[in-house]
Write a protein that holds these residues in place. Structure first.
Motif, PDB file in Angstrom:
ATOM      1  N   CYS A  39       0.824  -1.215   0.000  1.00  0.00           N
ATOM      2  CA  CYS A  39       0.000   0.000   0.000  1.00  0.00           C
ATOM      3  C   CYS A  39       0.857   1.263   0.000  1.00  0.00           C
ATOM      4  O   CYS A  39       0.571   2.222  -0.721  1.00  0.00           O
TER       5      CYS A  39
ATOM      6  N   TYR B 231      -2.601  13.014  -3.963  1.00  0.00           N
ATOM      7  CA  TYR B 231      -2.742  13.318  -2.536  1.00  0.00           C
ATOM      8  C   TYR B 231      -2.186  14.714  -2.229  1.00  0.00           C
ATOM      9  O   TYR B 231      -1.097  15.067  -2.661  1.00  0.00           O
TER      10      TYR B 231
ATOM     11  N   PHE C 119      -1.454  14.211   4.162  1.00  0.00           N
ATOM     12  CA  PHE C 119      -1.547  12.955   4.904  1.00  0.00           C
ATOM     13  C   PHE C 119      -1.800  13.225   6.391  1.00  0.00           C
ATOM     14  O   PHE C 119      -1.628  12.340   7.220  1.00  0.00           O
TER      15      PHE C 119
ATOM     16  N   LEU D 237      -3.843  10.776   8.536  1.00  0.00           N
ATOM     17  CA  LEU D 237      -3.372   9.407   8.748  1.00  0.00           C
ATOM     18  C   LEU D 237      -2.682   9.269  10.099  1.00  0.00           C
ATOM     19  O   LEU D 237      -2.154  10.245  10.648  1.00  0.00           O
ATOM     20  N   PRO D 238      -2.650   8.049  10.627  1.00  0.00           N
ATOM     21  CA  PRO D 238      -1.843   7.820  11.832  1.00  0.00           C
ATOM     22  C   PRO D 238      -0.386   8.161  11.557  1.00  0.00           C
ATOM     23  O   PRO D 238       0.108   7.996  10.439  1.00  0.00           O
ATOM     24  N   ARG D 239       0.292   8.627  12.590  1.00  0.00           N
ATOM     25  CA  ARG D 239       1.661   9.090  12.434  1.00  0.00           C
ATOM     26  C   ARG D 239       2.574   8.033  11.816  1.00  0.00           C
ATOM     27  O   ARG D 239       3.409   8.342  10.959  1.00  0.00           O
TER      28      ARG D 239
ATOM     29  N   ILE E 186       1.946   5.633   9.743  1.00  0.00           N
ATOM     30  CA  ILE E 186       1.723   5.455   8.308  1.00  0.00           C
ATOM     31  C   ILE E 186       2.355   6.607   7.530  1.00  0.00           C
ATOM     32  O   ILE E 186       3.045   6.401   6.525  1.00  0.00           O
ATOM     33  N   SER E 187       2.123   7.823   8.002  1.00  0.00           N
ATOM     34  CA  SER E 187       2.732   8.987   7.339  1.00  0.00           C
ATOM     35  C   SER E 187       4.246   8.885   7.326  1.00  0.00           C
ATOM     36  O   SER E 187       4.906   9.217   6.330  1.00  0.00           O
TER      37      SER E 187
ATOM     38  N   CYS F 299       1.959  16.633  10.013  1.00  0.00           N
ATOM     39  CA  CYS F 299       1.722  15.198  10.132  1.00  0.00           C
ATOM     40  C   CYS F 299       2.298  14.600  11.414  1.00  0.00           C
ATOM     41  O   CYS F 299       2.201  13.399  11.634  1.00  0.00           O
TER      42      CYS F 299
END
Length: 578
Positions: free
Chosen positions: A60, A71, A74, A77-79, A81-82, A106
Motif C-alpha cells: 500500500c 494526494y 496525509f 493518517l496515523p503518524r 503510516i505517514s 503530520c
C-alpha cells in the motif's frame, strides 16, 4: 584497488578525499520505531523474485508513493503510516517540493534527509510544522542556512540534529538552537563558519550526550562553553587542527566522557595531563598529535581505557616502558611511529589486547617474540615493517588471530607455512612481490579466509588452483601477476565473492568476463589494464548487484558502458572510465 601495482602505505590519509560517509537516510536516527525495520529494498531481489513477500502495508505504501499526485495531505493518517510514506519517498528519491507539502502537520518523528539532493531552506517550514512530535532531523550535505535553522527553535522535543557538511550554517544559526534543551545528539562536521563565539549556544544544551565537531577549523577556544555539560559522553573534534592544550582544561571536569577524538590537533603531553580525571574514558584518539611517550603517565590513570590510538605521533622507544601499565587495553594503534623491537618488550603484559597496529614501525624479526603471549589478539597490522619469515614462528600460538597484514614486509613463501595452523584467520594481506604460487599453496588450511589481498604478488594460473580451497572468500585481489583466462577458471566457482580485483593482468580477455559471469554476488569488479573489449561487456549482464566497475586502459568505449549500465545493471553507480 586501482590500476597501479604499487600502493604507497606510508602517506597520511587525505581525509578530504574520503567520501563523506553513508548518507543519513540509510541510518536509524534513534527515535522512530518504524525506521529500524524500514530499510531500502534490494532491487535485485525484487527483480529476480528472491525477495520475501511484501506485507500488505508495504504494498500500500508503495502504491501511494507511485500515485503521489493524487494526494494533497496525509495529516489525517496515523503518524506511523505517514512516517513510512515519507521514508519510502526519500529512499526512492521521489520527495519533491510538491510531495513534501503533503506532510505538513503530520507529527512526524524523524526527518532523515542526509545527502538528499533537493533539501533546502524552503523545506524547513514543512519540517518545522511537525512541532513537538519531531525528535530527529538529518539534513547533512544540504544547502540549509541560518534562516532555515531558525524555524526549528519551536520544536522543543528535538533529541538529535545532524547538519554535517552544511557550509552555510554559522554562529548566527547556532543561536536559534540554544533553547533546544532536550537535544542529546548534535553533529556539525566540517562547519567552518562556526567559531568559538558561536559555541556559546552549546552551554544551554544541558542534556547533550554526543557532540561531533569534526573538521570545524574555527573553534579554538570554544570548548570552554562545554564545561558544564555534565552528561556529555562523546566528543569528536578530529582534524580541526586548531585545538591546543588550553582547550583541554575545560574538559577536565566532564567526568562522564567515554569517547574523546582529538586526532590531527595541536595537543601535547601537557594538554593530556588535564584528562587524568576522566575515569570513565573508554576511547582516546590522539593520532597525529605532537605527543611523546611521556603522555602515558597521564593516560595510565584512565582506568577504563580500552581503545588508544597514537598513530603518527612521532613516538620513540624512550618512555615506552609506561605502556606496561595499560593492561586493560583491547585496541592499541602505534602505526607510523619511530619505535623498534625495544618498545615491544613493554607490550608483553597487555594480555587483553585484541588489536595491535604496528604499521610502518621499525619492527624486526625478533621483536615478534614479545607478542607470543597475547593470546586474545584478533587483528595484527605489520605492513611496511622489517618483519621477515623467521619472525612468524612467534605468532604460531595466536590461535584467535583473524586478521593479519604482512604487506610490504620481508615475508616469503616459506614464512607463510608458519601461519598454516592459524585456522581462525579470515583476512590476509600479502601485498609483496616475493610471494608466489608456492606461498598460496602453503595456506590451503586456512579455509575460513574471507579476504585475500595478493596485490603485486607473482601469482600465475598454476597458483590459482590453491584458491579453490577458499570457498568463503568475499574479497580477492590478484593484481600485477601473470594471470590469463585459464587461471580465472579456478576463480569462477568462488560464488561468495563480492569484490574481485584482477587489474594489471594484461593477458586477460573477454573470456574472463564470461567465466566470472556466474559470480552474481559481486558488488565491485576491477579488470583494468587488460584486453577486455566492448564485445565482452554483455557477459556482465547477470551481475545485477554490481555497483562499481573499473575498466581503465581496456578497449571499451564510454557509450557501450553506459548502455550496459542503463539496460542491464541498474545498481551500477561507479564506473571507471566514465
Amino acid at each position: 584497488m586501482g590500476g597501479a601495482c604499487s600502493r604507497k602505505r606510508d602517506q597520511q590519509v587525505n581525509e578530504e578525499s574520503v567520501q563523506r560517509a553513508v548518507p543519513g537516510i540509510y541510518s536509524k536516527s534513534g527515535s522512530s520505531k518504524w525506521m529500524g525495520t524500514f530499510f531500502p529494498r534490494s532491487s535485485v531481489d525484487i527483480q529476480q523474485g528472491r525477495g520475501k513477500c511484501s506485507s500488505l502495508m508495504e504494498l500500500c505504501i508503495r502504491r501511494i508513493c507511485e500515485d503521489m499526485d493524487n494526494y494533497s495531505t496525509f495529516s489525517m493518517l496515523p503518524r506511523d503510516i505517514s512516517q513510512q510514506i515519507f521514508n519510502e519517498l526519500v529512499y526512492s528519491n521521489r520527495l519533491t517540493d510538491v510531495s513534501l507539502e503533503a506532510f505538513r502537520d503530520c507529527a512526524l518523528e524523524d526527518i532523515c534527509l542526509g545527502e538528499y539532493p533537493e533539501a533546502k531552506d524552503s523545506w524547513m517550514d514543512v519540517i518545522a510544522s511537525q512541532g513537538s512530535s519531531l525528535l530527529s532531523v538529518d539534513l547533512s550535505g544540504s544547502d540549509i542556512t541560518d534562516s532555515g535553522l531558525v524555524l526549528l527553535k519551536n520544536c522543543k522535543n528535538l533529541q538529535a540534529l545532524i547538519f554535517n557538511y552544511c557550509d552555510l550554517i554559522s554562529d548566527h544559526g547556532l543561536e536559534h538552537i540554544s533553547g533546544l534543551s532536550n537535544l542529546t545528539s548534535l553533529s556539525l562536521k566540517k562547519s567552518n563558519a562556526i567559531t568559538a563565539q558561536g559555541m556559546r549556544a552549546f552551554a544551554g544544551l544541558v542534556n547533550l550526550v554526543k557532540l561531533d565537531l569534526e573538521r570545524c577549523s574555527g573553534i579554538q577556544g570554544g570548548l570552554i562553553h562545554l564545561k558544564d555539560l555534565s552528561k556529555l559522553e562523546s566528543l569528536n573534534v578530529r582534524c580541526c587542527k586548531c585545538i591546543t592544550d588550553a582547550d583541554m582544561e575545560p574538559l577536565s571536569g566532564l567526568t562522564n566522557l567515554k569517547e574523546l577524538q582529538l586526532s590531527c590537533n595541536k595537543v601535547t603531553d601537557f594538554g593530556v595531563a588535564y584528562l587524568k580525571g576522566l575515569h570513565k574514558l573508554v576511547l582516546l584518539n590522539m593520532e597525529g598529535c605532537p605527543v611523546t611517550a611521556a603522555c602515558l603517565d597521564s593516560i595510565s590513570a584512565l582506568v577504563a581505557l580500552l581503545y588508544l590510538n597514537l598513530n603518527r605521533c612521532g613516538l620513540t622507544d624512550a618512555g615506552c616502558e609506561k605502556f606496561s601499565a595499560l593492561n586493560n587495553l583491547k585496541v592499541l594503534n602505534l602505526g607510523f611511529n619511530n619505535i623498534t623491537d625495544a618498545c615491544l618488550v613493554n607490550l608483553k603484559g597487555l594480555t587483553n589486547l585484541e588489536s595491535l597496529n604496528l604499521d610502518s614501525c621499525k619492527i624486526g624479526v625478533e621483536g615478534l617474540v614479545n607478542l607470543a603471549g597475547l593470546l586474545r589478539l584478533k587483528s595484527l597490522e605489520l605492513s611496511d615493517t622489517e618483519v621477515g619469515s623467521a619472525g612468524l614462528r612467534h605468532l604460531s600460538g595466536l590461535v584467535n588471530l583473524e586478521c593479519i597484514n604482512l604487506s610490504f614486509t620481508m615475508v616469503t613463501d616459506g614464512g607463510l607455512r608458519k601461519l598454516s595452523g592459524l585456522t581462525s584467520i579470515k583476512s590476509l594481506n600479502l601485498d609483496a612481490r616475493q610471494i608466489t604460487d608456492a606461498g598460496i599453496a602453503a595456506l590451503t588450511s586456512l579455509t575460513g579466509l574471507t579476504h585475500l589481498d595478493l596485490f603485486g604478488a607473482r601469482i600465475t594460473d598454476f597458483g590459482t588452483n590453491s584458491l579453490r580451497h577458499f570457498k568463503n572468500l568475499r574479497t580477492l585481489e590478484i593484481c600485477g601477476g601473470g594471470l590469463t583466462d585459464a587461471g580465472v577458471r579456478n576463480i569462477k566457482d568462488l560464488t561468495s565473492l563480492t569484490l574481485l580485483n584482477l587489474s594489471q593482468n594484461c593477458s586477460l580477455t573477454d573470456k574472463t568476463l564470461e567465466l566470472i559471469s556466474g559470480l552474481t554476488a559481486l558488488v565491485s569488479l576491477n579488470v583494468s589494464n587488460s584486453r577486455i573489449t566492448n564485445g565482452g561487456l554483455h557477459y556482465l549482464k547477470p551481475l545485477k548487484n554490481l555497483r562499481s566497475l573499473a575498466l581503465e586502459s581496456c578497449k571499451v568505449t564510454a557509450s557501450e558502458i553506459k548502455k550496459l549500465q542503463s539496460t542491464a545493471l541498474p545498481n551500477l553507480v561507479s564506473v571507471r572510465p566514465e
